[in-house]
Each structure stands twice: as C-alpha cells, then as structure tokens.
Design a protein around this motif. Structure first.
Motif, PDB file in Angstrom:
ATOM      1  N   THR A   1       0.876  -0.942  -0.127  1.00  0.00           N
ATOM      2  CA  THR A   1      -0.229   0.022  -0.511  1.00  0.00           C
ATOM      3  C   THR A   1       0.758   0.980  -0.193  1.00  0.00           C
ATOM      4  OG1 THR A   1      -1.725  -1.382   1.185  1.00  0.00           O
ATOM      5  CG2 THR A   1      -1.854   1.450   0.894  1.00  0.00           C
ATOM      6  N   LEU A   2       1.899   0.777   0.539  1.00  0.00           N
ATOM      7  CA  LEU A   2       2.748   2.206   0.909  1.00  0.00           C
ATOM      8  C   LEU A   2       3.961   2.440  -0.601  1.00  0.00           C
ATOM      9  CD1 LEU A   2       4.642   2.183   4.392  1.00  0.00           C
ATOM     10  CD2 LEU A   2       3.394   3.496   3.523  1.00  0.00           C
ATOM     11  N   LYS A   3       4.146   1.974  -1.328  1.00  0.00           N
ATOM     12  CA  LYS A   3       4.265   1.734  -2.503  1.00  0.00           C
ATOM     13  C   LYS A   3       3.320   2.197  -3.544  1.00  0.00           C
ATOM     14  CE  LYS A   3       7.000  -1.250  -5.675  1.00  0.00           C
ATOM     15  NZ  LYS A   3       6.011  -0.023  -6.828  1.00  0.00           N
ATOM     16  N   GLU A   4       2.181   1.472  -3.525  1.00  0.00           N
ATOM     17  CA  GLU A   4       1.361   2.362  -4.470  1.00  0.00           C
ATOM     18  C   GLU A   4       0.724   2.886  -3.929  1.00  0.00           C
ATOM     19  OE1 GLU A   4      -3.700   2.199  -4.808  1.00  0.00           O
ATOM     20  OE2 GLU A   4      -2.927   0.412  -3.981  1.00  0.00           O
ATOM     21  N   LEU A   5       1.031   4.041  -2.939  1.00  0.00           N
ATOM     22  CA  LEU A   5       0.865   5.370  -2.897  1.00  0.00           C
ATOM     23  C   LEU A   5       1.409   5.853  -3.117  1.00  0.00           C
ATOM     24  CD1 LEU A   5      -1.480   5.078   1.085  1.00  0.00           C
ATOM     25  CD2 LEU A   5      -2.707   4.932  -1.867  1.00  0.00           C
ATOM     26  N   ASN A   6       2.911   5.721  -3.069  1.00  0.00           N
ATOM     27  CA  ASN A   6       4.415   6.301  -3.167  1.00  0.00           C
ATOM     28  C   ASN A   6       4.119   6.729  -5.231  1.00  0.00           C
ATOM     29  OD1 ASN A   6       6.429   7.611  -2.508  1.00  0.00           O
ATOM     30  ND2 ASN A   6       7.649   6.038  -4.164  1.00  0.00           N
ATOM     31  N   ASP A   7       3.731   5.306  -5.409  1.00  0.00           N
ATOM     32  CA  ASP A   7       3.668   5.301  -7.254  1.00  0.00           C
ATOM     33  C   ASP A   7       3.158   6.041  -8.010  1.00  0.00           C
ATOM     34  OD1 ASP A   7       5.979   3.413  -6.843  1.00  0.00           O
ATOM     35  OD2 ASP A   7       4.286   1.795  -7.042  1.00  0.00           O
ATOM     36  N   ARG A   8       1.570   6.647  -7.049  1.00  0.00           N
ATOM     37  CA  ARG A   8       0.434   7.283  -7.437  1.00  0.00           C
ATOM     38  C   ARG A   8       0.768   8.604  -6.681  1.00  0.00           C
ATOM     39  NH1 ARG A   8      -4.584   4.351  -4.907  1.00  0.00           N
ATOM     40  NH2 ARG A   8      -5.905   6.652  -6.044  1.00  0.00           N
TER      41      ARG A   8
ATOM     42  N   ILE B   1       0.688   9.779  -4.296  1.00  0.00           N
ATOM     43  CA  ILE B   1      -0.202  10.467  -3.160  1.00  0.00           C
ATOM     44  C   ILE B   1       0.803  10.520  -1.999  1.00  0.00           C
ATOM     45  CG2 ILE B   1      -1.817  10.034  -1.143  1.00  0.00           C
ATOM     46  CD1 ILE B   1      -3.520   8.226  -4.108  1.00  0.00           C
ATOM     47  N   LEU B   2       1.592   9.884  -1.611  1.00  0.00           N
ATOM     48  CA  LEU B   2       2.689  10.286  -0.577  1.00  0.00           C
ATOM     49  C   LEU B   2       4.038  10.474  -0.729  1.00  0.00           C
ATOM     50  CD1 LEU B   2       3.203   7.386   0.492  1.00  0.00           C
ATOM     51  CD2 LEU B   2       1.085   7.596   1.632  1.00  0.00           C
ATOM     52  N   ARG B   3       5.136  10.656  -0.928  1.00  0.00           N
ATOM     53  CA  ARG B   3       6.038   9.469  -0.663  1.00  0.00           C
ATOM     54  C   ARG B   3       7.167   9.302   0.538  1.00  0.00           C
ATOM     55  NH1 ARG B   3       5.445   9.931  -5.243  1.00  0.00           N
ATOM     56  NH2 ARG B   3       5.792  11.626  -6.603  1.00  0.00           N
ATOM     57  N   TYR B   4       7.361   8.162   0.272  1.00  0.00           N
ATOM     58  CA  TYR B   4       7.654   7.135   1.342  1.00  0.00           C
ATOM     59  C   TYR B   4       9.119   6.963   1.436  1.00  0.00           C
ATOM     60  CZ  TYR B   4       8.243   3.550   4.751  1.00  0.00           C
ATOM     61  OH  TYR B   4       8.788   2.438   6.114  1.00  0.00           O
ATOM     62  N   ASP B   5       9.952   7.017   2.242  1.00  0.00           N
ATOM     63  CA  ASP B   5      11.499   6.615   2.291  1.00  0.00           C
ATOM     64  C   ASP B   5      12.202   6.083   3.315  1.00  0.00           C
ATOM     65  OD1 ASP B   5      13.382   5.485   1.103  1.00  0.00           O
ATOM     66  OD2 ASP B   5      14.309   7.548   1.457  1.00  0.00           O
TER      67      ASP B   5
END
Length: 75
Positions: free
Chosen positions: A43-50, A52-56
């Motif tokens: 889910t984090l990867k999906e939202l990052n790819d879209r 919607i957020l940047r997660y690292d």
C-alpha cells in the motif's frame, strides 16, 4: 488504504505538518493497524507510485493532503 490514510492524516495533524518521521516501524505500524506487513508495504508503494505520498525509510511527505483524504471516501 483507508486505515493508513486515517492514521497518517491524524499523525500529520498531531505533528503540525506534512513532512513526517514515523514513530513506528513498518512491522509495528502493521500490527497497530491490524494488517499484514507485506500488505502495508504494498500500500505504501502504491500510494508512493500514485504521488499521494512520498515514503522513504520511515519518512513520509504528504504533498497534497486532499488526495490522502479522498482515500477515506473510497468504498
């Protein structure tokens, strides 16, 4: 997605901004949300790819909170 969006929006409000350092590991967060760790990671990867957020590595940036809020309305 909705559980994560709700958590992140509340956490952002508590922290007073949209650039966050998570207070939990992915494993801890998955247990807190009651979801499997691989599902949360996807889910984090999906939202990052879209965009919607940047997660690292435990840091989250929410560029447009409105997009994250829109996930709360999805069925």
């Amino acid at each position: 997605r909705q559980k994560l969006a709700f958590y992140l929006l509340n956490y952002a409000r508590q922290q007073g901004g949209t650039l966050l350092t998570l207070d939990r590991t992915i494993q801890e967060l998955s247990e807190y949300l009651g979801v499997q760790r691989p599902s949360l990671s996807r889910t984090l990867k999906e939202l990052n790819d879209r965009g919607i957020l940047r997660y690292d590595q435990g840091r989250v940036h929410i560029p447009d909170p409105g997009k994250l809020k829109a996930l709360l309305d999805e069925s």
